[in-house]
Enzyme design. Structure first.
Site, PDB file in Angstrom:
ATOM      1  N   HIS A  18       0.844  -1.209   0.000  1.00 26.02           N
ATOM      2  CA  HIS A  18       0.000   0.000   0.000  1.00 26.02           C
ATOM      3  C   HIS A  18       0.876   1.256   0.000  1.00 26.02           C
ATOM      4  CE1 HIS A  18      -3.139  -2.578   2.293  1.00 26.02           C
ATOM      5  NE2 HIS A  18      -3.665  -2.318   1.121  1.00 26.02           N
ATOM      6  N   LYS A  42     -16.456  -7.624   5.356  1.00 26.28           N
ATOM      7  CA  LYS A  42     -15.404  -8.371   6.050  1.00 26.28           C
ATOM      8  C   LYS A  42     -15.336  -7.941   7.521  1.00 26.28           C
ATOM      9  CE  LYS A  42     -12.362  -7.534   2.052  1.00 26.28           C
ATOM     10  NZ  LYS A  42     -11.148  -6.802   1.650  1.00 26.28           N
ATOM     11  N   ARG A  91      -2.184  -5.962  -8.560  1.00 26.45           N
ATOM     12  CA  ARG A  91      -1.150  -6.958  -8.306  1.00 26.45           C
ATOM     13  C   ARG A  91      -1.184  -8.031  -9.379  1.00 26.45           C
ATOM     14  NH1 ARG A  91      -3.319  -7.421  -2.380  1.00 26.45           N
ATOM     15  NH2 ARG A  91      -5.056  -6.699  -3.651  1.00 26.45           N
ATOM     16  N   SER A 129      -2.981  -7.555   2.777  1.00 34.61           N
ATOM     17  CA  SER A 129      -3.242  -7.468   4.218  1.00 34.61           C
ATOM     18  C   SER A 129      -3.604  -8.847   4.772  1.00 34.61           C
ATOM     19  CB  SER A 129      -4.375  -6.484   4.496  1.00 34.61           C
ATOM     20  OG  SER A 129      -4.025  -5.196   4.085  1.00 34.61           O
TER      21      SER A 129
HETATM   22  P1  ADP Z   1      -9.685  -3.234  -0.940  1.00 35.46           P
HETATM   23  O1  ADP Z   1     -10.398  -4.139   0.007  1.00 35.46           O
HETATM   24  O2  ADP Z   1     -10.474  -2.031  -1.377  1.00 35.46           O
HETATM   25  O3  ADP Z   1      -9.001  -3.927  -2.094  1.00 35.46           O
HETATM   26  P2  ADP Z   1      -7.090  -3.068   0.237  1.00 35.46           P
HETATM   27  O4  ADP Z   1      -6.725  -2.393   1.517  1.00 35.46           O
HETATM   28  O5  ADP Z   1      -6.922  -4.528   0.164  1.00 35.46           O
HETATM   29  O6  ADP Z   1      -8.558  -2.598  -0.039  1.00 35.46           O
HETATM   30  O7  ADP Z   1      -6.279  -2.394  -0.955  1.00 35.46           O
HETATM   31  C1  ADP Z   1      -6.325  -1.017  -1.222  1.00 35.46           C
HETATM   32  C2  ADP Z   1      -5.637  -0.746  -2.552  1.00 35.46           C
HETATM   33  O8  ADP Z   1      -4.257  -1.082  -2.470  1.00 35.46           O
HETATM   34  C3  ADP Z   1      -6.192  -1.575  -3.700  1.00 35.46           C
HETATM   35  O9  ADP Z   1      -6.157  -0.798  -4.883  1.00 35.46           O
HETATM   36  C4  ADP Z   1      -5.222  -2.737  -3.810  1.00 35.46           C
HETATM   37  O10 ADP Z   1      -5.191  -3.293  -5.102  1.00 35.46           O
HETATM   38  C5  ADP Z   1      -3.929  -2.011  -3.494  1.00 35.46           C
HETATM   39  N1  ADP Z   1      -2.903  -2.929  -2.994  1.00 35.46           N
HETATM   40  C6  ADP Z   1      -2.964  -3.746  -1.927  1.00 35.46           C
HETATM   41  N2  ADP Z   1      -1.823  -4.460  -1.785  1.00 35.46           N
HETATM   42  C7  ADP Z   1      -1.012  -4.056  -2.797  1.00 35.46           C
HETATM   43  C8  ADP Z   1       0.302  -4.436  -3.237  1.00 35.46           C
HETATM   44  N3  ADP Z   1       1.006  -5.367  -2.594  1.00 35.46           N
HETATM   45  N4  ADP Z   1       0.806  -3.825  -4.328  1.00 35.46           N
HETATM   46  C9  ADP Z   1       0.070  -2.902  -4.998  1.00 35.46           C
HETATM   47  N5  ADP Z   1      -1.162  -2.513  -4.653  1.00 35.46           N
HETATM   48  C10 ADP Z   1      -1.707  -3.077  -3.569  1.00 35.46           C
END
Ligand code: ADP
Length: 165
Positions: A18, A42, A91, A129
């Site tokens: 992130h 969730k 990703r 996460s």
């Molecule tokens: P959501 O549940 O909305 O996907 P997340 O907290 O999982 O929320 O992710 C927020 C954003 O960060 C999303 O656009 C996700 O694709 C991006 N993201 C999460 N992990 C990574 C990573 N390792 N590399 C690039 N982008 C990421």
């Protein structure tokens, strides 16, 4: 005119993947608002307040990043903030279908708002996460995949709450 982008997500908790997206977005836009979504289906590990606190600490070195939370539709929040862009990270191919649907509906509801996708940096392509929580549950070392403040918070969460195991 100031270019404002919203970077929405669950951030439960924020990872280095992130942070990489937030940092790179902050190099392109004048202001990046990292927005934690309330009311997800969730069950989160960290409360919204805890997630906001962790994000604030993890991004305190980036001057043009602010941390906030929102309820309801993302596009309404984006318009309310007078932002012109939504930043999302990609990703794997598996992210693509959902992201395409979300970008399409957001374009329909807010034609003036653009969604910008950023490819993950190679070293974070496996990182989510969920993986972080899974690993931290077994008290494995997460210091190279999350900011130090999150590593501490995970340690506290899993050592103080055996029912999470
Ligand atoms: P959501 O549940 O909305 O996907 P997340 O907290 O999982 O929320 O992710 C927020 C954003 O960060 C999303 O656009 C996700 O694709 C991006 N993201 C999460 N992990 C990574 C990573 N390792 N590399 C690039 N982008 C990421």
């Amino acid at each position: 005119m100031t270019s404002i982008a919203v970077c929405p997500g669950s951030f439960d908790p924020v990872t280095l993947g992130h942070l990489d997206i937030i940092q790179r977005g902050s190099n392109v836009f004048d202001e990046v608002i990292v927005a934690v979504l309330h009311n997800r289906n969730k069950v989160p590990l960290f409360s919204v307040e805890e997630r906001l606190e962790l994000l604030k600490k993890a991004t305190e070195h980036i001057p043009n990043v602010t941390i906030d939370s929102f309820n309801g539709l993302l596009i309404d929040y984006v318009k309310q903030k007078q932002a012109k862009a939504i930043i999302r990270g990609l990703r794997a191919v598996s992210d693509f279908e959902y992201e395409m649907q979300a970008a399409s509906i957001n374009k329909k509801l807010g034609p003036d708002v653009e969604t910008f996708f950023m490819m993950t940096s190679n070293q974070y392509s496996y990182l989510s996460s969920s993986i972080v929580k899974e690993v931290a549950k077994y008290e494995a070392d997460v210091s190279d995949i999350v900011p130090p403040v999150v590593a501490e918070a995970l340690k506290a969460k899993f050592s103080s709450s055996p029912r999470n195991k």
